[in-house]
Design an enzyme around this catalytic site. Sequence first.
Site, PDB file in Angstrom:
ATOM      1  N   ASP A   1      55.822  45.452  37.731  1.00 31.25           N
ATOM      2  CA  ASP A   1      57.025  45.853  37.014  1.00 31.25           C
ATOM      3  C   ASP A   1      58.028  46.553  37.923  1.00 31.25           C
ATOM      4  OD1 ASP A   1      55.042  47.886  37.107  1.00 31.25           O
ATOM      5  OD2 ASP A   1      56.128  49.041  35.600  1.00 31.25           O
TER       6      ASP A   1
ATOM      7  N   ILE B   1      44.515  56.362  43.963  1.00 28.33           N
ATOM      8  CA  ILE B   1      45.448  55.240  44.042  1.00 28.33           C
ATOM      9  C   ILE B   1      45.051  54.106  43.097  1.00 28.33           C
ATOM     10  CG2 ILE B   1      46.599  53.616  45.576  1.00 28.33           C
ATOM     11  CD1 ILE B   1      47.169  56.554  46.236  1.00 28.33           C
TER      12      ILE B   1
ATOM     13  N   ASP C   1      42.610  52.358  51.501  1.00 26.49           N
ATOM     14  CA  ASP C   1      41.934  51.222  52.125  1.00 26.49           C
ATOM     15  C   ASP C   1      40.835  51.645  53.102  1.00 26.49           C
ATOM     16  OD1 ASP C   1      43.369  49.395  50.710  1.00 26.49           O
ATOM     17  OD2 ASP C   1      44.611  48.704  52.370  1.00 26.49           O
TER      18      ASP C   1
ATOM     19  N   LYS D   1      47.317  43.000  59.013  1.00 22.40           N
ATOM     20  CA  LYS D   1      47.415  42.028  57.919  1.00 22.40           C
ATOM     21  C   LYS D   1      48.526  42.407  56.947  1.00 22.40           C
ATOM     22  CE  LYS D   1      44.859  42.327  54.150  1.00 22.40           C
ATOM     23  NZ  LYS D   1      45.625  42.058  52.910  1.00 22.40           N
TER      24      LYS D   1
END
Length: 431
Positions: A128, A332, A310, A22
């Site tokens: 940013d 993270i 993840d 994905k």
Amino acid sequence: MDRIAIVGGAKLNGQIPISGAKNSAIKLMAASLLTDEPLRLTNMPRLADTRFLGKLLQRLGAEVVEAEGPDGGETLLTTREIVSGFAPYDLVRQMRASFNVLGPLLARTGQAKVSLPGGCTIGARPVDLHLKALEALGARIDLHEGYVYAQAPRGLKGAVINFPINSVGATEHAMLAAVLADGDTVLENAAAEPELADLAECLNAMGAKVSGAGTRTVHIQGVSRLHGATHSVIPDRIETGTYAVAAAMAGGEVRLTRTRGHLIQSLIDKLIEAGVEVTTHDDGLTVKRGPDRLRPVEIETAPHPGFATDLQAQFMALMTLADGESIIRETIFENRFMHVPELGRLGADISVQGGEARVRGVEALTGAQVMATDLRASVSLVIAGLAARGETIVNRVYHLDRGFERLEEKLGACGAQVRRLKGDGVEAEVE
């Protein structure tokens, strides 16, 4: 709103084919904006996220055609002309990664207006670094009423960009823009995830000149135009790791095919440390767990090649049944322990302090109603349900549909008792 029901206790035995990644597919789809010729992507997953991005690309001028090929799903994307450089909030908000159309639009047409993606349940994840990279390439960026207005009427110019952190999204975004910039670009302290190398391989097949992708320094020699190409999407390492953990959780023996073991080496190391047998082979790996209780393990998430954030929620679910205390540190995303209270509803014993979770293994979990909070957290609850006594019902599974293709079918083929319930409680038919 659909739910997933799991009756725990069944061991998993069989074979699970892994889909295309994905996190790679959606950036490859965005790359189609860089050329007026067709880009054919094979090994494409069919997910809510790819559908969302397909709708946005169509609005911008792309023709998106899905088909089934010999190696699974194929998507043909042709953007002969950019008919609009406007990506509205109602489409960008549905999937954060759709913000990455900004760079390709800017590189090809010199201007774009793209909605800021907004917040995220697992952390602030500001853009940013994306914008600073585009500014370094010569773009003029203005923010107004939640939109990014970007202009580069004389085209983008090559630059040296040093990222303060390893940002996957910003690195990908800079690559997508710099391939059509005038001159050379160097990305320092770049993210090194496998998806970066996959994007570079596709861009190079389209005529770009990218080297070093997948390392901390990426060199890009700008070209005047790109052409069409065919590219096979890399196997999904997060799906690979998720089913590896599921097999370890439920017990039994599962062979994962159409994938590559080295993509999840950090997870494999921890599974072996926990007492799980993992064997790699040419087209994937086999995960086997015997009757003994798991050993507790300490992990800390980190950019690739470290332990993937993840896969943190899935591994935490596994450690709820270990014989002892495991420590899981999340470095993270600041809000990525939202699955902890839901695992607690199943009987897990977990305490959290800041970015550290202590998981004290229990003898057994017990099925209950739980609520998915994000994509990876939702599948961790499914994994826990595979081993829980009785029935577990996971609510708000639209999160799952964003990142896992045919999850119930793949687990069911290996003996799991898992089914989807439609919003009215009626069992959904499997297509």
